[in-house]
Design a protein around this motif. Structure first.
Motif, PDB file in Angstrom:
ATOM      1  N   ASP A  69     -15.259 -16.061  47.442  1.00 63.42           N
ATOM      2  CA  ASP A  69     -16.119 -15.682  48.554  1.00 63.42           C
ATOM      3  C   ASP A  69     -16.691 -16.883  49.290  1.00 63.42           C
ATOM      4  O   ASP A  69     -17.539 -16.723  50.156  1.00 63.42           O
ATOM      5  CB  ASP A  69     -17.265 -14.793  48.055  1.00 63.42           C
ATOM      6  N   ARG A  70     -16.229 -18.101  48.977  1.00 64.59           N
ATOM      7  CA  ARG A  70     -16.727 -19.279  49.657  1.00 64.59           C
ATOM      8  C   ARG A  70     -16.090 -19.401  51.032  1.00 64.59           C
ATOM      9  O   ARG A  70     -14.947 -18.975  51.246  1.00 64.59           O
ATOM     10  CB  ARG A  70     -16.427 -20.538  48.845  1.00 64.59           C
ATOM     11  N   PRO A  71     -16.788 -20.007  51.997  1.00 67.96           N
ATOM     12  CA  PRO A  71     -16.212 -20.176  53.346  1.00 67.96           C
ATOM     13  C   PRO A  71     -15.244 -21.347  53.397  1.00 67.96           C
ATOM     14  O   PRO A  71     -15.462 -22.340  54.095  1.00 67.96           O
ATOM     15  CB  PRO A  71     -17.463 -20.420  54.207  1.00 67.96           C
ATOM     16  N   PHE A  72     -14.173 -21.246  52.621  1.00 68.86           N
ATOM     17  CA  PHE A  72     -13.144 -22.272  52.555  1.00 68.86           C
ATOM     18  C   PHE A  72     -11.821 -21.654  53.000  1.00 68.86           C
ATOM     19  O   PHE A  72     -11.580 -20.457  52.808  1.00 68.86           O
ATOM     20  CB  PHE A  72     -13.004 -22.810  51.126  1.00 68.86           C
ATOM     21  N   PRO A  73     -10.917 -22.458  53.579  1.00 70.41           N
ATOM     22  CA  PRO A  73      -9.640 -21.891  54.041  1.00 70.41           C
ATOM     23  C   PRO A  73      -8.800 -21.310  52.910  1.00 70.41           C
ATOM     24  O   PRO A  73      -8.092 -20.330  53.116  1.00 70.41           O
ATOM     25  CB  PRO A  73      -8.953 -23.087  54.721  1.00 70.41           C
ATOM     26  N   VAL A  74      -8.852 -21.901  51.713  1.00 75.78           N
ATOM     27  CA  VAL A  74      -8.091 -21.356  50.588  1.00 75.78           C
ATOM     28  C   VAL A  74      -8.561 -19.939  50.289  1.00 75.78           C
ATOM     29  O   VAL A  74      -7.754 -19.021  50.088  1.00 75.78           O
ATOM     30  CB  VAL A  74      -8.254 -22.252  49.348  1.00 75.78           C
ATOM     31  N   ALA A  75      -9.882 -19.743  50.253  1.00 75.50           N
ATOM     32  CA  ALA A  75     -10.426 -18.420  49.941  1.00 75.50           C
ATOM     33  C   ALA A  75     -10.069 -17.411  51.024  1.00 75.50           C
ATOM     34  O   ALA A  75      -9.739 -16.257  50.731  1.00 75.50           O
ATOM     35  CB  ALA A  75     -11.943 -18.513  49.779  1.00 75.50           C
ATOM     36  N   ASP A  76     -10.132 -17.814  52.299  1.00 75.16           N
ATOM     37  CA  ASP A  76      -9.773 -16.895  53.379  1.00 75.16           C
ATOM     38  C   ASP A  76      -8.305 -16.487  53.295  1.00 75.16           C
ATOM     39  O   ASP A  76      -7.956 -15.316  53.485  1.00 75.16           O
ATOM     40  CB  ASP A  76     -10.059 -17.545  54.736  1.00 75.16           C
ATOM     41  N   ALA A  77      -7.431 -17.464  53.060  1.00 75.11           N
ATOM     42  CA  ALA A  77      -6.007 -17.142  52.960  1.00 75.11           C
ATOM     43  C   ALA A  77      -5.751 -16.164  51.824  1.00 75.11           C
ATOM     44  O   ALA A  77      -4.934 -15.245  51.946  1.00 75.11           O
ATOM     45  CB  ALA A  77      -5.195 -18.419  52.765  1.00 75.11           C
ATOM     46  N   TYR A  78      -6.466 -16.337  50.716  1.00 76.41           N
ATOM     47  CA  TYR A  78      -6.278 -15.450  49.576  1.00 76.41           C
ATOM     48  C   TYR A  78      -6.825 -14.051  49.859  1.00 76.41           C
ATOM     49  O   TYR A  78      -6.128 -13.049  49.655  1.00 76.41           O
ATOM     50  CB  TYR A  78      -6.967 -16.038  48.347  1.00 76.41           C
ATOM     51  N   ARG A  79      -8.078 -13.968  50.333  1.00 75.61           N
ATOM     52  CA  ARG A  79      -8.706 -12.660  50.514  1.00 75.61           C
ATOM     53  C   ARG A  79      -8.045 -11.858  51.628  1.00 75.61           C
ATOM     54  O   ARG A  79      -7.849 -10.654  51.503  1.00 75.61           O
ATOM     55  CB  ARG A  79     -10.197 -12.837  50.867  1.00 75.61           C
ATOM     56  N   LEU A  80      -7.739 -12.529  52.731  1.00 76.10           N
ATOM     57  CA  LEU A  80      -7.219 -11.823  53.899  1.00 76.10           C
ATOM     58  C   LEU A  80      -5.705 -11.687  53.887  1.00 76.10           C
ATOM     59  O   LEU A  80      -5.143 -10.896  54.646  1.00 76.10           O
ATOM     60  CB  LEU A  80      -7.656 -12.549  55.177  1.00 76.10           C
ATOM     61  N   GLY A  81      -5.026 -12.472  53.042  1.00 76.27           N
ATOM     62  CA  GLY A  81      -3.567 -12.399  52.990  1.00 76.27           C
ATOM     63  C   GLY A  81      -2.890 -12.935  54.227  1.00 76.27           C
ATOM     64  O   GLY A  81      -1.782 -12.512  54.566  1.00 76.27           O
ATOM     65  N   VAL A  82      -3.524 -13.877  54.932  1.00 76.25           N
ATOM     66  CA  VAL A  82      -2.955 -14.449  56.148  1.00 76.25           C
ATOM     67  C   VAL A  82      -2.895 -15.962  56.012  1.00 76.25           C
ATOM     68  O   VAL A  82      -3.697 -16.569  55.308  1.00 76.25           O
ATOM     69  CB  VAL A  82      -3.776 -14.076  57.398  1.00 76.25           C
ATOM     70  N   ARG A  83      -1.943 -16.557  56.714  1.00 74.77           N
ATOM     71  CA  ARG A  83      -1.818 -18.006  56.702  1.00 74.77           C
ATOM     72  C   ARG A  83      -2.928 -18.629  57.546  1.00 74.77           C
ATOM     73  O   ARG A  83      -3.228 -18.164  58.647  1.00 74.77           O
ATOM     74  CB  ARG A  83      -0.454 -18.422  57.252  1.00 74.77           C
ATOM     75  N   VAL A  84      -3.531 -19.681  57.031  1.00 77.83           N
ATOM     76  CA  VAL A  84      -4.576 -20.414  57.745  1.00 77.83           C
ATOM     77  C   VAL A  84      -4.027 -21.798  58.069  1.00 77.83           C
ATOM     78  O   VAL A  84      -3.575 -22.522  57.172  1.00 77.83           O
ATOM     79  CB  VAL A  84      -5.862 -20.539  56.904  1.00 77.83           C
ATOM     80  N   VAL A  85      -4.049 -22.158  59.337  1.00 77.08           N
ATOM     81  CA  VAL A  85      -3.524 -23.447  59.780  1.00 77.08           C
ATOM     82  C   VAL A  85      -4.640 -24.225  60.461  1.00 77.08           C
ATOM     83  O   VAL A  85      -5.269 -23.733  61.397  1.00 77.08           O
ATOM     84  CB  VAL A  85      -2.331 -23.271  60.743  1.00 77.08           C
ATOM     85  N   LEU A  86      -4.885 -25.419  59.978  1.00 78.23           N
ATOM     86  CA  LEU A  86      -5.869 -26.327  60.580  1.00 78.23           C
ATOM     87  C   LEU A  86      -5.117 -27.588  61.007  1.00 78.23           C
ATOM     88  O   LEU A  86      -4.848 -28.459  60.179  1.00 78.23           O
ATOM     89  CB  LEU A  86      -6.971 -26.662  59.577  1.00 78.23           C
ATOM     90  N   PRO A  87      -4.757 -27.706  62.276  1.00 78.75           N
ATOM     91  CA  PRO A  87      -3.906 -28.832  62.693  1.00 78.75           C
ATOM     92  C   PRO A  87      -4.592 -30.187  62.626  1.00 78.75           C
ATOM     93  O   PRO A  87      -3.921 -31.210  62.531  1.00 78.75           O
ATOM     94  CB  PRO A  87      -3.517 -28.472  64.128  1.00 78.75           C
TER      95      PRO A  87
END
Length: 834
Positions: A69-87
């Motif tokens: 539940d932390r506001p980290f890209p790894v957690a978002d990618a896991y919870r939401l099931g979507v790829r997170v890209v930070l260029p």
């Protein structure tokens, strides 16, 4: 070696192989510097780093474990099931400021979920060079997606054969040094050795490296050792056996091939493997170093090169003298092993910068054994596969360097400002803004300002006043003489003093000397004769919040850039303070709600003594999720403890609903599995967007027979009357609120007279950066030493035991989570029997 142990070890080996292959493939696919895979942990709500390629594991330790539940890209990618890209770093700061705070370097990153169940197995992560392009122009994204899908398929097959526990990860990550990251022209080949059969499995690159045809390749460990280093095969074979026994070499072995050419041999066992485990290895031909052509040997300054895993590949004589060893003894070893003065904060950040970002890094390090001064000036120059470092002794401390030293009183950092330091670089407002995102109380905001703002500008004094009822009240002070600011506490807005006028006019005030301050405000009491002062208005969205005073021990000017930066920082502080005031109000509400919902007294029974303790978290809204209860259940007692995911008013409200539901089921004397199943369905129907762990035990006080069911909660502890304490092995189901079909098996046990049963929440045993199993072990040790049998027989009372077990948490200034503890014991009957 049991058959089951070997079976589990083989499953772990398969899992490790899948993860290593995916990580190394991802590193090449996206042109990255670092790659790894996060997997679900056995503990609810946690992701653990399972593999890491391309960065020394010690430098990435703060990110080995992440909360979902932390506001980290790894957690978002896991919870939401979507790829997170930070260029690039700009996008990182915009979307994930807390993540950027920990890795404030110029790099890009990609986070691809590994498809699986509920909602995925984990996240395939790549850190790569920053690019200004948009997301859809980043190379390798499709390839990364296919790697993640292939990994997901492999994990699904493994889970189908071995169960879901086989694809969860506990413990430290496997850190791999792939051939692609080796320095210079290094060549490498990989192999696996099975100590049970002595069989060797190798790739084609190792065949070529050793000059042996595939059909003639060594088939046993002894033959492999002789092929790698004919002159000392016993050394290699001994290292293989030691690694199989769980004692791998601390650094790569330096050996010689048949032609005398140097080789590096690296060995490691997969964690949690069979007994003995399979041994993985890499044989490396380091080739000529980038600086090993003899030119750098003649330079007066020290020069050394290390690969992306931190292993030294070249050291010239000048650098070797600083390390106190001949160059030959340094090659193949970790730079932090042979130069320990280069490790630890703040130097780890410099190394991370050199390994993740393209720009050179310059810093100074304290080293008292140079014979030419106490300080060394280092420059790190990143390259595609190697970092080249230059080092020279120096007596001058550069003005833009924050030197390591004891933290200021009340500060959490380990750096002290250098007197006379000019203005902070432009990134400082971003660093302060990022740090403020985690500050949720006025005191925390003030502490961040002191830790970030004062060192950045060389300040020595700080005061923050907040506006309330048209008066300014002192919220924080640092560095001023004791009692000096007391007369200004509660001053009205019509007073003619700079702290008031900067707020009422909305303009910052800068005084280059104390004389100018005295001339502008005649009669104003001053705390010093020499120095400079800056008064900043704290205004958020046009609303006055307070004022901030910065004090400097020396006279100094304020450039236009400095005034602009300081004014902007005042706005950031004002917004953070305004948010903190709202949090303080909401936190008081949440605490009041939590206290109202917890039981005022526990149900009693003549043969059972119980004691409960609750401690709220100390970080703003970190309150509300934990509860315990004791309820009459037929002729017995029901003991329950639970933890709602999340914090704040919503968590406290959900906790109250669950506690009421459990009490209702318990009063009906329902079996433990039905209690948890019914509560699970209730939570799913309520749909609060939260889940909860729970442990429910029904006890027959007369006989001591107990039935226990568990939903994702930590295992209970049991202290026998003779003091022996163990962690109970209670079968369990998933946390409540996730799966409506979940089942919760019941485990039966007996509670002897004078034994102590301990139920607890993870806030009592979990600490940032430490394994929860270590915390449970420490709690069990404390319970074992809690004294003689509690109760009426003259030993330590159960309430005293509860106080002792929560003493450390109670004294802690910072509790990141709330804590609940419930103890129970059966009294021995007067006749001596149960």
């Amino acid at each position: 070696m049991t058959g089951s142990g070997e079976h589990l070890g083989r499953a772990r080996e398969r899992l490790t192989a899948l993860l290593v292959d995916a990580s190394t493939g991802a590193l090449g696919a996206a042109g990255g510097h670092v790659a790894g895979v996060y997997l679900r942990a056995g503990s609810p709500g946690l992701l653990r780093l399972s593999t890491l390629v391309g960065l020394p594991g010690r430098l990435f330790r703060p990110w080995w474990r992440l909360h979902m539940d932390r506001p980290f890209p790894v957690a978002d990618a896991y919870r939401l099931g979507v790829r997170v890209v930070l260029p690039n770093a700009t996008e990182m700061v915009r979307r994930y400021p807390q993540f950027a705070a920990g890795l404030p370097f110029q790099f890009g990153s990609v986070y691809t979920p590994v498809p699986g169940t509920a909602p995925s197995f984990g996240v395939l992560t790549v850190l790569r060079p920053a690019v200004p392009d948009a997301e859809d122009e980043l190379p390798g994204l499709d390839h990364l997606g296919r790697l993640a899908e292939d990994l997901g398929a492999g994990l699904r097959a493994l889970a189908a054969e071995e169960g879901d526990a086989a694809v969860a990860w506990e413990g430290e990550p496997v850190c791999v040094r792939p051939p692609a990251t080796r320095a210079g022209s290094a060549r490498a080949g990989r192999f696996t050795w099975d100590p049970a059969t002595s069989a060797v499995y190798a790739d084609d690159r190792l065949h070529a490296l050793l000059g042996v045809a595939a059909e003639e390749f060594p088939a046993t460990g002894a033959e492999l050792a002789a092929a790698v280093t004919p002159g000392d095969a016993r050394q290699v074979l001994a290292a293989l056996r030691e690694t199989a026994a769980g004692r791998p070499p601390r650094s790569p072995l330096r050996v010689r091939a048949a032609d005398g050419a140097p080789r590096l041999l690296e060995l490691w066992p997969p964690p949690g493997g069979p007994d003995p485990p399979l041994v993985s290895g890499v044989v490396v031909d380091p080739g000529p170093g980038g600086a090993a052509d003899g030119v750098a040997d003649l330079l007066p300054q020290g020069v050394f090169c290390l690969d992306r895993s931190g292993v030294l590949r070249y050291v010239n004589p000048a650098a070797a003298r600083l390390a106190g060893r001949p160059p030959a003894e340094l090659l193949g070893r970790s730079v932090w092993e042979v130069m320990p003065w280069l490790s630890g904060p703040p130097y780890d950040d410099h190394w991370r910068s050199a390994l993740l970002a393209p720009d050179p890094v310059h810093f100074q390090v304290r080293h008292g054994d140079t014979g030419e001064g106490d300080w060394l000036a280092l420059s790190l120059h990143p390259g595609p596969g190697v970092v080249t470092a230059t080092v020279v002794p120096t007596r001058r401390i550069a003005p833009d360097v924050r030197l390591p030293g004891p933290p200021e009183p009340g500060a959490a950092g380990g750096a002290v400002p250098v007197a006379g330091v000019p203005a902070a670089p432009l990134y400082r407002p971003i660093a302060l803004a990022i740090a403020l995102t985690d500050a949720v109380t006025a005191r925390q905001v003030s502490a961040v300002v002191m830790q970030e703002l004062l060192p950045a500008f060389g300040g020595r004094r700080l005061a923050i006043y907040l506006l309330q009822d048209r008066h300014l009240y002192l919220a924080w002070e640092y560095g001023f003489p004791p009692g000096f600011l007391a007369p200004f506490d509660g001053v009205a807005l019509d007073a003619r003093i700079p702290g008031v006028e900067t707020l009422t006019t909305g303009r910052p005030l800068f005084f280059e000397s104390m004389r100018k301050l005295a001339d502008t405000y005649p009669g104003l009491a001053l705390d010093a004769d020499v120095g400079a002062r800056a008064f900043l208005p704290l205004i958020a969205s046009g609303r006055p919040v307070g004022s901030c005073i910065l004090g400097f021990d020396v006279e100094r000017g304020f450039t236009t850039e400095e005034r602009t930066v300081l004014t902007a920082l005042g706005g950031l502080i004002a917004h953070a303070m305004e948010k903190a005031q709202r949090y303080d109000t909401e936190a008081a509400l949440a605490r009041g709600l939590q206290q109202a919902l917890l039981p005022r007294r526990l149900s009693a029974h003549p043969q059972v003594e119980t004691a409960g303790r609750y401690l709220p978290g100390t970080q703003g809204m970190d309150v509300g999720g934990d509860w315990y209860d004791v309820v009459g259940a037929g002729s017995g007692l029901a003991l329950v403890i639970g933890d709602v995911q999340g914090h704040g008013v919503q968590a406290a409200a959900t906790m109250g609903q669950l506690r009421s539901a459990v009490r209702a089921f318990a009063l009906g004397d329902r079996p433990p599995d039905e209690v948890l199943s019914g509560t699970n369905h209730l939570l799913i129907d309520l749909d609060p967007g939260q889940f909860a762990s729970c442990c429910y035990l029904r006890l027959d006080p007369a006989t001591g027979a107990a039935q226990v069911a568990r939903a994702g909660h930590p295992q209970p502890l049991l202290r026998a009357p003779d003091g022996r304490t163990r962690v109970l092995d209670i079968a369990g189901g998933v946390v409540l609120g996730v799966d409506p079909r979940a089942r919760y098996p019941v485990t039966e046990l007996e509670l002897e007279p004078d034994a102590i049963l301990a139920l607890y929440t993870d806030g009592l045993v979990e600490r940032p950066g430490a394994d929860i199993d270590d915390g449970i072990t420490a709690l069990a040790t404390a319970l074992a030493g809690a004294g003689a049998a509690p109760g009426r027989h003259g030993g330590r009372s159960l309430a005293g035991v509860a106080d002792r077990l929560t003493a450390t948490a109670r004294r802690a200034a910072d509790r990141p989570d709330d804590v609940a503890l419930l103890l129970a014991t059966r009294r021995r009957a007067s006749g001596g029997g149960p």
